[in-house]
Design a protein around this motif. Structure first.
Motif, mmCIF file in Angstrom:
data_model
loop_
_atom_site.group_PDB
_atom_site.id
_atom_site.type_symbol
_atom_site.label_atom_id
_atom_site.label_comp_id
_atom_site.label_asym_id
_atom_site.label_seq_id
_atom_site.Cartn_x
_atom_site.Cartn_y
_atom_site.Cartn_z
ATOM 1 N N LEU A 100 69.116 -10.466 -6.375
ATOM 2 C CA LEU A 100 70.300 -10.790 -7.160
ATOM 3 C C LEU A 100 71.384 -11.353 -6.256
ATOM 4 O O LEU A 100 71.509 -10.967 -5.102
ATOM 5 N N SER A 101 72.176 -12.254 -6.807
ATOM 6 C CA SER A 101 73.326 -12.779 -6.079
ATOM 7 C C SER A 101 74.588 -12.101 -6.615
ATOM 8 O O SER A 101 74.555 -11.393 -7.610
ATOM 9 N N GLY A 102 75.674 -12.308 -5.948
ATOM 10 C CA GLY A 102 76.922 -11.724 -6.413
ATOM 11 C C GLY A 102 77.280 -10.461 -5.655
ATOM 12 O O GLY A 102 76.669 -10.110 -4.633
ATOM 13 N N GLU A 103 78.285 -9.762 -6.168
ATOM 14 C CA GLU A 103 78.791 -8.575 -5.502
ATOM 15 C C GLU A 103 77.830 -7.401 -5.636
ATOM 16 O O GLU A 103 77.067 -7.304 -6.603
ATOM 17 N N LEU A 104 77.891 -6.513 -4.672
ATOM 18 C CA LEU A 104 77.092 -5.301 -4.718
ATOM 19 C C LEU A 104 77.672 -4.330 -5.740
ATOM 20 O O LEU A 104 78.870 -4.352 -6.018
ATOM 21 N N PRO A 105 76.844 -3.457 -6.311
ATOM 22 C CA PRO A 105 77.370 -2.437 -7.212
ATOM 23 C C PRO A 105 78.151 -1.387 -6.434
ATOM 24 O O PRO A 105 78.164 -1.392 -5.194
ATOM 25 N N GLU A 106 78.795 -0.497 -7.149
ATOM 26 C CA GLU A 106 79.480 0.612 -6.491
ATOM 27 C C GLU A 106 78.452 1.475 -5.760
ATOM 28 O O GLU A 106 77.447 1.897 -6.348
ATOM 29 N N LEU A 107 78.706 1.746 -4.488
ATOM 30 C CA LEU A 107 77.722 2.442 -3.657
ATOM 31 C C LEU A 107 77.999 3.950 -3.661
ATOM 32 O O LEU A 107 78.445 4.544 -2.676
ATOM 33 N N GLU A 108 77.693 4.580 -4.775
ATOM 34 C CA GLU A 108 77.889 6.015 -4.919
ATOM 35 C C GLU A 108 76.888 6.780 -4.061
ATOM 36 O O GLU A 108 75.727 6.391 -3.939
ATOM 37 N N SER A 109 77.318 7.872 -3.481
ATOM 38 C CA SER A 109 76.450 8.694 -2.640
ATOM 39 C C SER A 109 75.751 9.760 -3.478
ATOM 40 O O SER A 109 76.391 10.473 -4.248
ATOM 41 N N TYR A 110 74.420 9.859 -3.311
ATOM 42 C CA TYR A 110 73.628 10.861 -4.023
ATOM 43 C C TYR A 110 73.070 11.920 -3.084
ATOM 44 O O TYR A 110 72.928 13.077 -3.458
ATOM 45 N N THR A 111 72.716 11.510 -1.877
ATOM 46 C CA THR A 111 72.213 12.428 -0.845
ATOM 47 C C THR A 111 72.777 11.948 0.495
ATOM 48 O O THR A 111 73.339 10.847 0.583
ATOM 49 N N PRO A 112 72.616 12.733 1.539
ATOM 50 C CA PRO A 112 73.077 12.265 2.854
ATOM 51 C C PRO A 112 72.399 10.967 3.306
ATOM 52 O O PRO A 112 72.929 10.262 4.187
ATOM 53 N N ALA A 113 71.252 10.636 2.725
ATOM 54 C CA ALA A 113 70.525 9.428 3.124
ATOM 55 C C ALA A 113 70.947 8.181 2.347
ATOM 56 O O ALA A 113 70.531 7.074 2.686
ATOM 57 N N THR A 114 71.754 8.338 1.302
ATOM 58 C CA THR A 114 72.175 7.183 0.499
ATOM 59 C C THR A 114 72.953 6.187 1.346
ATOM 60 O O THR A 114 73.852 6.570 2.106
ATOM 61 N N ILE A 115 72.610 4.915 1.211
ATOM 62 C CA ILE A 115 73.338 3.859 1.927
ATOM 63 C C ILE A 115 74.628 3.555 1.167
ATOM 64 O O ILE A 115 74.594 3.106 0.023
ATOM 65 N N THR A 116 75.760 3.798 1.809
ATOM 66 C CA THR A 116 77.057 3.541 1.180
ATOM 67 C C THR A 116 77.870 2.488 1.920
ATOM 68 O O THR A 116 78.965 2.141 1.491
ATOM 69 N N ASP A 117 77.330 1.979 3.016
ATOM 70 C CA ASP A 117 77.988 0.920 3.790
ATOM 71 C C ASP A 117 77.454 -0.432 3.310
ATOM 72 O O ASP A 117 76.250 -0.708 3.452
ATOM 73 N N PRO A 118 78.308 -1.293 2.740
ATOM 74 C CA PRO A 118 77.832 -2.591 2.222
ATOM 75 C C PRO A 118 77.107 -3.427 3.272
ATOM 76 O O PRO A 118 76.117 -4.082 2.956
ATOM 77 N N ALA A 119 77.575 -3.417 4.506
ATOM 78 C CA ALA A 119 76.936 -4.226 5.551
ATOM 79 C C ALA A 119 75.526 -3.729 5.833
ATOM 80 O O ALA A 119 74.594 -4.526 6.001
ATOM 81 N N VAL A 120 75.361 -2.417 5.878
ATOM 82 C CA VAL A 120 74.036 -1.841 6.117
ATOM 83 C C VAL A 120 73.103 -2.161 4.957
ATOM 84 O O VAL A 120 71.923 -2.510 5.148
ATOM 85 N N LEU A 121 73.624 -2.068 3.730
ATOM 86 C CA LEU A 121 72.794 -2.355 2.562
ATOM 87 C C LEU A 121 72.379 -3.824 2.536
ATOM 88 O O LEU A 121 71.213 -4.135 2.255
ATOM 89 N N ARG A 122 73.301 -4.716 2.834
ATOM 90 C CA ARG A 122 72.956 -6.148 2.837
ATOM 91 C C ARG A 122 71.879 -6.443 3.881
ATOM 92 O O ARG A 122 70.994 -7.267 3.654
ATOM 93 N N GLU A 123 71.960 -5.778 5.014
ATOM 94 C CA GLU A 123 70.938 -5.963 6.058
ATOM 95 C C GLU A 123 69.576 -5.484 5.544
ATOM 96 O O GLU A 123 68.551 -6.136 5.777
ATOM 97 N N GLU A 124 69.555 -4.356 4.845
ATOM 98 C CA GLU A 124 68.294 -3.856 4.307
ATOM 99 C C GLU A 124 67.755 -4.779 3.217
ATOM 100 O O GLU A 124 66.546 -5.014 3.139
ATOM 101 N N LEU A 125 68.631 -5.304 2.373
ATOM 102 C CA LEU A 125 68.182 -6.213 1.309
ATOM 103 C C LEU A 125 67.555 -7.474 1.895
ATOM 104 O O LEU A 125 66.580 -8.003 1.341
ATOM 105 N N ALA A 126 68.095 -7.951 3.000
ATOM 106 C CA ALA A 126 67.504 -9.114 3.670
ATOM 107 C C ALA A 126 66.107 -8.772 4.181
ATOM 108 O O ALA A 126 65.174 -9.593 4.079
ATOM 109 N N ALA A 127 65.938 -7.569 4.710
ATOM 110 C CA ALA A 127 64.616 -7.139 5.184
ATOM 111 C C ALA A 127 63.634 -7.011 4.027
ATOM 112 O O ALA A 127 62.452 -7.342 4.158
ATOM 113 N N ILE A 128 64.127 -6.555 2.878
ATOM 114 C CA ILE A 128 63.272 -6.428 1.683
ATOM 115 C C ILE A 128 62.773 -7.802 1.253
ATOM 116 O O ILE A 128 61.591 -7.983 0.931
#
Length: 235
Positions: free
Chosen positions: A142-170
């Motif tokens: 998907l293009s556009g802004e990221l959704p709200e990065l709510e935390s569910y567990t200590p492992a949840t990615i809440t940093d937009p930069a980290v998430l964007r890096e993971e999405l590129a790897a995906i």
């Protein structure tokens, strides 16, 4: 053709904001009230929307939209189930089929593992895009802004930069992983079923986190990617 486009846009907006009146709908669509009124009249006559009641007419979507959506899901299930069964047999784990809906993915079919220790998710459950394997498989395309990065567990990615890096790897490897990011006891790998306009569904292998080893994760990722591609080709 433009009248059809206007009516479809009006239907989508009513579904998103219901109950909604003509004035609010006109502002949301950026169209004159007279144009919106014509679209609403057409949708009402065709059975797609109905008045919500009250002094000022506000509109609701009827069950016709749900019926059409269910028929579309049934077609997807028909294609996906044989592939899901093969994937379950090859992995020995639970296989989920989900569809994107707004800021979430929704579970529409599952084939459970025969193993006594299992994670059972109810049909219809909504998982967040950023904190689930199925969701990230969608979000990566998907293009556009990221959704709200709510935390569910200590492992949840809440940093937009980290998430964007993971999405590129995906996008590069073809599959997404979840290491206890929504629930700490669940791990999964998932791949998007891609249509002409983006993800139409996701397929995943899900299991207790203790069974998803570092050796199995890429193996399952490859299998789920191949399975999702087969469903996409059949659709």
């Amino acid at each position: 053709m433009q009248n059809v486009v206007n009516a479809l846009r009006a239907l989508e907006e009513v579904a998103a904001r219901q109950p909604i009146g003509v004035g609010e709908l006109s502002r949301a669509l950026g169209l004159p009230k007279s144009t919106v009124q014509r679209s609403l009249r057409t949708l009402h006559e065709a059975g797609w929307i109905r008045p919500a009641g009250g002094e000022v007419t506000r509109w609701l979507v009827t069950t016709k939209a749900l019926q059409v959506g269910r028929r579309a899901e049934l077609g997807l299930r028909d294609v996906a189930l044989p592939v899901m069964e093969e994937l379950r047999q090859r992995t020995g784990e639970t296989v989920h089929l989900m569809v994107p809906e707004g800021d979430a993915v929704v579970l529409i079919e599952r084939l459970e593992t025969d193993k006594p220790l299992r994670i059972v998710l109810p049909l219809g459950i909504r998982l967040p895009l950023h904190a689930s394997a199925n969701g990230k498989a969608v979000l990566a395309h998907l293009s556009g802004e990221l959704p709200e990065l709510e935390s569910y567990t200590p492992a949840t990615i809440t940093d937009p930069a980290v998430l964007r890096e993971e999405l590129a790897a995906i996008r590069a490897q073809g599959w997404a992983g979840n290491r206890g990011e929504w629930r700490s006891d669940i791990a999964a790998v998932a791949a998007a079923v891609l249509g002409a306009d983006g993800p139409v569904a996701t397929l995943s292998v899900s299991c207790p986190a203790t069974r998803m080893t570092d050796e199995l994760r890429p193996e399952y990722g490859k299998l789920v990617t191949e399975a999702a591609a087969r469903i996409a080709a059949a659709l």
